[in-house]
Design an enzyme around this catalytic site. Structure first.
Site, PDB file in Angstrom:
ATOM      1  N   GLY A  86       0.706  -1.219   0.073  1.00  0.00           N
ATOM      2  CA  GLY A  86      -0.106  -0.157  -0.037  1.00  0.00           C
ATOM      3  C   GLY A  86       0.885   1.209  -0.111  1.00  0.00           C
ATOM      4  O   GLY A  86       0.139   2.338   0.137  1.00  0.00           O
ATOM      5  N   GLY A 104       2.052   3.440  -5.615  1.00  0.00           N
ATOM      6  CA  GLY A 104       1.070   2.965  -6.880  1.00  0.00           C
ATOM      7  C   GLY A 104      -0.117   2.623  -6.691  1.00  0.00           C
ATOM      8  O   GLY A 104      -0.923   3.576  -6.013  1.00  0.00           O
ATOM      9  N   ARG A 160       7.955  -3.853   2.675  1.00  0.00           N
ATOM     10  CA  ARG A 160       8.991  -3.961   2.987  1.00  0.00           C
ATOM     11  C   ARG A 160       9.954  -2.764   3.697  1.00  0.00           C
ATOM     12  O   ARG A 160      10.739  -2.677   4.590  1.00  0.00           O
ATOM     13  CB  ARG A 160      10.130  -4.803   2.072  1.00  0.00           C
ATOM     14  CG  ARG A 160       9.637  -6.181   1.800  1.00  0.00           C
ATOM     15  CD  ARG A 160      10.578  -6.766   0.621  1.00  0.00           C
ATOM     16  NE  ARG A 160      10.322  -6.020  -0.611  1.00  0.00           N
ATOM     17  CZ  ARG A 160      10.906  -6.216  -1.758  1.00  0.00           C
ATOM     18  NH1 ARG A 160      12.009  -7.135  -1.805  1.00  0.00           N
ATOM     19  NH2 ARG A 160      10.570  -5.737  -2.749  1.00  0.00           N
ATOM     20  N   ARG A 218       6.315 -12.673   1.990  1.00  0.00           N
ATOM     21  CA  ARG A 218       7.097 -13.895   1.480  1.00  0.00           C
ATOM     22  C   ARG A 218       7.181 -14.646   2.790  1.00  0.00           C
ATOM     23  O   ARG A 218       7.392 -15.818   2.845  1.00  0.00           O
ATOM     24  CB  ARG A 218       8.392 -13.722   0.991  1.00  0.00           C
ATOM     25  CG  ARG A 218       8.159 -13.225  -0.344  1.00  0.00           C
ATOM     26  CD  ARG A 218       9.280 -12.888  -1.120  1.00  0.00           C
ATOM     27  NE  ARG A 218      10.148 -11.666  -0.583  1.00  0.00           N
ATOM     28  CZ  ARG A 218      10.997 -10.947  -1.477  1.00  0.00           C
ATOM     29  NH1 ARG A 218      11.486 -11.395  -2.245  1.00  0.00           N
ATOM     30  NH2 ARG A 218      11.573  -9.995  -0.820  1.00  0.00           N
ATOM     31  N   PHE A 233       8.832  -8.115 -13.675  1.00  0.00           N
ATOM     32  CA  PHE A 233       9.540  -7.486 -14.279  1.00  0.00           C
ATOM     33  C   PHE A 233       9.731  -8.323 -15.813  1.00  0.00           C
ATOM     34  O   PHE A 233       9.364  -9.499 -15.916  1.00  0.00           O
ATOM     35  CB  PHE A 233      11.322  -7.394 -13.935  1.00  0.00           C
ATOM     36  CG  PHE A 233      11.707  -8.562 -13.576  1.00  0.00           C
ATOM     37  CD1 PHE A 233      12.385  -9.575 -14.426  1.00  0.00           C
ATOM     38  CD2 PHE A 233      11.966  -8.693 -12.275  1.00  0.00           C
ATOM     39  CE1 PHE A 233      12.929 -10.688 -14.015  1.00  0.00           C
ATOM     40  CE2 PHE A 233      12.618  -9.997 -11.608  1.00  0.00           C
ATOM     41  CZ  PHE A 233      13.086 -10.931 -12.650  1.00  0.00           C
ATOM     42  N   TYR A 266      -3.789 -11.509 -17.596  1.00  0.00           N
ATOM     43  CA  TYR A 266      -3.047 -12.835 -18.205  1.00  0.00           C
ATOM     44  C   TYR A 266      -3.165 -14.036 -17.168  1.00  0.00           C
ATOM     45  O   TYR A 266      -2.447 -15.081 -17.331  1.00  0.00           O
ATOM     46  CB  TYR A 266      -1.870 -12.488 -18.625  1.00  0.00           C
ATOM     47  CG  TYR A 266      -0.531 -11.807 -17.836  1.00  0.00           C
ATOM     48  CD1 TYR A 266      -0.061 -12.410 -16.754  1.00  0.00           C
ATOM     49  CD2 TYR A 266      -0.466 -10.380 -17.956  1.00  0.00           C
ATOM     50  CE1 TYR A 266       0.583 -11.856 -15.957  1.00  0.00           C
ATOM     51  CE2 TYR A 266       0.722  -9.603 -17.279  1.00  0.00           C
ATOM     52  CZ  TYR A 266       1.097 -10.361 -16.141  1.00  0.00           C
ATOM     53  OH  TYR A 266       1.931  -9.721 -15.120  1.00  0.00           O
ATOM     54  N   GLY A 310      -6.342  -3.540 -16.324  1.00  0.00           N
ATOM     55  CA  GLY A 310      -5.484  -3.512 -17.586  1.00  0.00           C
ATOM     56  C   GLY A 310      -4.410  -2.422 -17.278  1.00  0.00           C
ATOM     57  O   GLY A 310      -4.005  -2.220 -16.183  1.00  0.00           O
ATOM     58  N   ARG A 323       9.453  -1.324 -14.784  1.00  0.00           N
ATOM     59  CA  ARG A 323       9.736  -2.706 -14.787  1.00  0.00           C
ATOM     60  C   ARG A 323       9.259  -3.196 -16.026  1.00  0.00           C
ATOM     61  O   ARG A 323       9.800  -4.296 -16.463  1.00  0.00           O
ATOM     62  CB  ARG A 323       9.088  -3.307 -13.607  1.00  0.00           C
ATOM     63  CG  ARG A 323       9.866  -3.232 -12.196  1.00  0.00           C
ATOM     64  CD  ARG A 323       9.466  -3.877 -10.994  1.00  0.00           C
ATOM     65  NE  ARG A 323      10.457  -3.437  -9.892  1.00  0.00           N
ATOM     66  CZ  ARG A 323      10.118  -2.410  -8.871  1.00  0.00           C
ATOM     67  NH1 ARG A 323       9.032  -1.709  -9.280  1.00  0.00           N
ATOM     68  NH2 ARG A 323      10.777  -2.253  -7.967  1.00  0.00           N
TER      69      ARG A 323
HETATM   70  N1  COA Z   1      15.828  -9.746 -15.090  1.00  0.00           N
HETATM   71  C1  COA Z   1      16.283 -11.075 -14.843  1.00  0.00           C
HETATM   72  N2  COA Z   1      16.550 -11.346 -13.391  1.00  0.00           N
HETATM   73  C2  COA Z   1      16.354 -10.174 -12.487  1.00  0.00           C
HETATM   74  C3  COA Z   1      15.697  -9.142 -12.968  1.00  0.00           C
HETATM   75  C4  COA Z   1      15.868  -8.881 -14.221  1.00  0.00           C
HETATM   76  N3  COA Z   1      15.176  -7.741 -14.743  1.00  0.00           N
HETATM   77  N4  COA Z   1      15.691  -8.402 -11.556  1.00  0.00           N
HETATM   78  C5  COA Z   1      15.948  -9.331 -10.748  1.00  0.00           C
HETATM   79  N5  COA Z   1      16.210 -10.263 -11.221  1.00  0.00           N
HETATM   80  C6  COA Z   1      16.662 -11.676 -10.369  1.00  0.00           C
HETATM   81  C7  COA Z   1      18.047 -11.180  -9.723  1.00  0.00           C
HETATM   82  O1  COA Z   1      19.249 -11.304 -10.323  1.00  0.00           O
HETATM   83  C8  COA Z   1      17.904 -12.443  -8.426  1.00  0.00           C
HETATM   84  O2  COA Z   1      18.198 -13.586  -9.002  1.00  0.00           O
HETATM   85  P1  COA Z   1      19.696 -14.409  -8.607  1.00  0.00           P
HETATM   86  O3  COA Z   1      19.883 -14.208  -7.119  1.00  0.00           O
HETATM   87  O4  COA Z   1      19.712 -15.665  -9.112  1.00  0.00           O
HETATM   88  O5  COA Z   1      20.573 -13.387  -9.117  1.00  0.00           O
HETATM   89  C9  COA Z   1      16.445 -12.584  -8.203  1.00  0.00           C
HETATM   90  O6  COA Z   1      15.718 -11.834  -9.522  1.00  0.00           O
HETATM   91  C10 COA Z   1      15.788 -11.694  -7.098  1.00  0.00           C
HETATM   92  O7  COA Z   1      16.155 -10.342  -7.095  1.00  0.00           O
HETATM   93  P2  COA Z   1      16.270  -9.506  -5.937  1.00  0.00           P
HETATM   94  O8  COA Z   1      16.547  -8.113  -6.361  1.00  0.00           O
HETATM   95  O9  COA Z   1      17.251 -10.178  -4.891  1.00  0.00           O
HETATM   96  O10 COA Z   1      15.092  -9.500  -5.229  1.00  0.00           O
HETATM   97  P3  COA Z   1      14.270  -8.659  -4.301  1.00  0.00           P
HETATM   98  O11 COA Z   1      13.311  -9.520  -3.597  1.00  0.00           O
HETATM   99  O12 COA Z   1      15.022  -7.620  -3.650  1.00  0.00           O
HETATM  100  O13 COA Z   1      13.362  -7.795  -5.437  1.00  0.00           O
HETATM  101  C11 COA Z   1      11.871  -7.727  -7.474  1.00  0.00           C
HETATM  102  C12 COA Z   1      12.224  -8.310  -5.935  1.00  0.00           C
HETATM  103  C13 COA Z   1      13.066  -8.089  -8.376  1.00  0.00           C
HETATM  104  C14 COA Z   1      10.461  -8.213  -8.146  1.00  0.00           C
HETATM  105  C15 COA Z   1      11.994  -6.150  -7.429  1.00  0.00           C
HETATM  106  O14 COA Z   1      11.866  -5.611  -8.757  1.00  0.00           O
HETATM  107  C16 COA Z   1      11.039  -5.418  -6.452  1.00  0.00           C
HETATM  108  O15 COA Z   1      11.357  -5.387  -5.299  1.00  0.00           O
HETATM  109  N6  COA Z   1       9.746  -5.465  -7.001  1.00  0.00           N
HETATM  110  C17 COA Z   1       8.654  -4.973  -6.110  1.00  0.00           C
HETATM  111  C18 COA Z   1       7.840  -4.163  -6.892  1.00  0.00           C
HETATM  112  C19 COA Z   1       7.089  -4.618  -8.290  1.00  0.00           C
HETATM  113  O16 COA Z   1       7.869  -5.336  -8.788  1.00  0.00           O
HETATM  114  N7  COA Z   1       5.891  -4.571  -8.256  1.00  0.00           N
HETATM  115  C20 COA Z   1       5.260  -4.962  -9.536  1.00  0.00           C
HETATM  116  C21 COA Z   1       5.229  -3.849 -10.416  1.00  0.00           C
HETATM  117  S1  COA Z   1       4.419  -4.623 -11.801  1.00  0.00           S
END
Ligand code: COA
Length: 292
Positions: free
Chosen positions: A22, A25, A46, A74, A104, A155, A197, A207
């Site tokens: 929350g 976005g 977090r 998680r 992403f 999707y 959408g 992302r």
């Molecule tokens: N392409 C390929 N791999 C990716 C990546 C990308 N663009 N971004 C992250 N990864 C991989 C990392 O390399 C890692 O893998 P590894 O340990 O094998 O190297 C794994 O994904 C986890 O990434 P990490 O950054 O440690 O995770 P996190 O828990 O801190 O972050 C995400 C999670 C990656 C989803 C981050 O973008 C995030 O926090 N997003 C939250 C908000 C969000 O995504 N909202 C949705 C919007 S649509």
């Protein structure tokens, strides 16, 4: 008009709501409207600092009560502790909005096993953790008239290339929505989902459409209504679904995408590209070929 507010001012008065993710976005937009409608809202993510800034800003803006609770969805122990903190602060909680997500774009073969897990853990396991903890709590307390609202995506049922972990996880969340709508109805818990959408937010767009992709793929052009959604339009739907006005709505997924996914699905929708003046000639050819 698209930013008009739908429900009467006290529509959510007395309702206490948890919105995961929350702090920014769409979660923030929905939280703002819930507060305006008289609900107390706890927001989780977090990032405590971001949450506190958002909570402070929204309280000032709306005069409502917004509580910032750090929680990584998680981890089940963190979810249980978040629930306890909200119950201590508010006395009870009535609504869970599973909005936190991670996503992403990437070709699937480029993903490490951990990258795939990370998305599934946030989206599917996170929604499961919150749903299970809140559900167990409501059932033990014999508290009915409670609601779980899940944010999925179109999707979830079509699948989508290049966001495969997200598609896999969201499909699971949709299955959970429909399954528990039946199983836990006897406890007075309603389950519904929203499949939005394109509703631009910084987090998602950075992302999903980074850099030049944003100009190359104008998502508004994919939408029959030829525009992206306004956050208030999503907030209106979410507020309705968690309110008592939707008391008979259970197990449903409501798409709010201006017709986007159906445009991609209908076999002949591509004929939209034919200029109107060409239809005279086409009709003539068709009639001639069929001898009429
Ligand atoms: N392409 C390929 N791999 C990716 C990546 C990308 N663009 N971004 C992250 N990864 C991989 C990392 O390399 C890692 O893998 P590894 O340990 O094998 O190297 C794994 O994904 C986890 O990434 P990490 O950054 O440690 O995770 P996190 O828990 O801190 O972050 C995400 C999670 C990656 C989803 C981050 O973008 C995030 O926090 N997003 C939250 C908000 C969000 O995504 N909202 C949705 C919007 S649509």
């Amino acid at each position: 008009m698209y930013t008009d507010k739908m429900l009467r001012d006290d529509a959510l008065k007395g309702r206490n709501i948890v919105v995961t993710g929350g702090g920014s976005g769409l979660g923030k937009a929905m939280t703002r409207y819930f507060l305006e409608l008289g609900a107390k809202v706890a927001i989780t993510s977090r990032n405590l600092e971001k949450l506190q800034n958002t909570a402070g800003e929204l309280e000032q803006e709306t005069g409502g009560t917004c509580l910032a609770v750090p929680c990584d969805v998680r981890h089940y122990d963190q979810v249980e502790s978040m629930l306890q903190q909200v119950v201590s602060a508010f006395g009870k909680v009535d609504v869970l909005l599973n909005n936190a997500a991670g996503n992403f774009i990437a070709p699937t073969e480029r993903l490490s096993a951990n990258a795939f897990d990370t998305i599934i853990d946030i989206v599917l396991k996170g929604s499961k953790n919150c749903t299970l903890a809140f559900g167990k709590h409501w059932i033990a307390q014999k508290q009915d008239n409670t609601v779980v609202l899940n944010i999925v995506t179109t999707y979830s049922w079509t699948g989508s290339a290049y966001v495969v972990p997200s598609a896999t996880a969201k499909a699971g969340v949709l299955a959970m929505t429909r399954s528990l709508a039946v199983e836990w109805a006897k406890y007075g818990i309603r389950f519904n989902a929203i499949a939005p959408g394109p509703f631009p937010t910084k987090g998602a767009w950075d992302r999903l459409l980074p850099g030049e992709l944003r100009e190359k793929f104008d998502l508004a052009k994919k939408v029959p209504l030829q525009r992206v959604g306004e956050h208030q339009e999503l907030a209106n739907l979410a507020a309705y679904l968690v309110s008592d006005f939707a008391a008979y709505l259970n197990g449903e997924v409501i798409t709010i995408d201006g017709g986007e996914w159906l445009k991609g699905a209908g076999q002949f929708n591509i004929l939209e590209k034919i200029p109107p003046e060409m239809w005279d000639m086409l009709e003539e050819m068709i009639r001639k070929n069929s001898g009429k």
